[in-house]
Design a protein around this motif. Sequence first.
Motif, mmCIF file in Angstrom:
data_model
loop_
_atom_site.group_PDB
_atom_site.id
_atom_site.type_symbol
_atom_site.label_atom_id
_atom_site.label_comp_id
_atom_site.label_asym_id
_atom_site.label_seq_id
_atom_site.Cartn_x
_atom_site.Cartn_y
_atom_site.Cartn_z
ATOM 1 N N GLY A 23 0.786 -1.225 0.000
ATOM 2 C CA GLY A 23 0.000 0.000 0.000
ATOM 3 C C GLY A 23 0.819 1.277 0.000
ATOM 4 O O GLY A 23 0.259 2.377 -0.017
ATOM 5 N N TYR A 24 2.145 1.166 0.002
ATOM 6 C CA TYR A 24 3.030 2.333 0.037
ATOM 7 C C TYR A 24 3.942 2.346 -1.182
ATOM 8 O O TYR A 24 4.202 1.315 -1.801
ATOM 9 C CB TYR A 24 3.893 2.323 1.297
ATOM 10 C CG TYR A 24 3.152 2.674 2.562
ATOM 11 C CD1 TYR A 24 3.146 3.974 3.060
ATOM 12 C CD2 TYR A 24 2.469 1.697 3.277
ATOM 13 C CE1 TYR A 24 2.472 4.298 4.226
ATOM 14 C CE2 TYR A 24 1.775 2.013 4.443
ATOM 15 C CZ TYR A 24 1.797 3.315 4.910
ATOM 16 O OH TYR A 24 1.122 3.627 6.073
ATOM 17 N N ASN A 144 1.567 6.798 1.275
ATOM 18 C CA ASN A 144 0.328 6.445 0.588
ATOM 19 C C ASN A 144 -0.527 7.706 0.555
ATOM 20 O O ASN A 144 -0.003 8.805 0.758
ATOM 21 C CB ASN A 144 -0.372 5.247 1.261
ATOM 22 C CG ASN A 144 -0.763 5.513 2.703
ATOM 23 O OD1 ASN A 144 -0.851 6.667 3.140
ATOM 24 N ND2 ASN A 144 -1.002 4.459 3.455
#
Length: 211
Positions: A23-24, A144
């Motif tokens: 997610g990053y 993110n």
Amino acid sequence: MRKILLVLFVGFSFLAICQPPAGYSVVKDLEGFKKRFAIASKLIKSIKCNFTQEKNLSILSETIKSKGVFMFMKQNKTRMEYISPFKYLIIINGEKVFIKDEQKTSTYSSKNNKMFENINKIMLDCVQGTALENKNFTSIVYENDKQYLLELSPKLKEFKDYFKKINVYIDKKDYSVNKLDMIDSSGDNTVITFSNKQFNNGVSDANFIAK
């Protein structure tokens, strides 16, 4: 053949080290982030907030959970007051460290305890926007859509004995710390999450005097 295998090994190792968490993605404008982080942090003179702490130990099946109140005030003053499930107080005021449990109050000098000194510096660096300037750590910054993630890895052996890595989660709205995830050399970790943050309000010198 050995050279080819060595190149492949180094290449795969590099990819593993630089692989962003799920997610990053890696921050592209690192210098821009440093400047924004430092500017926003300079506006913070004091912080008061709630915190929850979760300690995960491999020898226990359940997570150890605690709650309390965190305070910070420039210059070099931090207070962590555990309220439940037990009462425990840690105050760092300059070079003085006060620890109070339900039975006694103890006083130490952070200069005589490198662990206290280093942990306090990490906390101050995170609040003051100077975490990436700490020479005792290598760092990678991810992001993110909601927050930044500072991944700090210790360089010194004396610190590696305690921590394998420290992850600092920074809110993109105000550049304040949302969460600290401290992973020790055994793989156990302690997660401190901050909530209900109040800036420049409700904190005074009296909060950093042990009573």
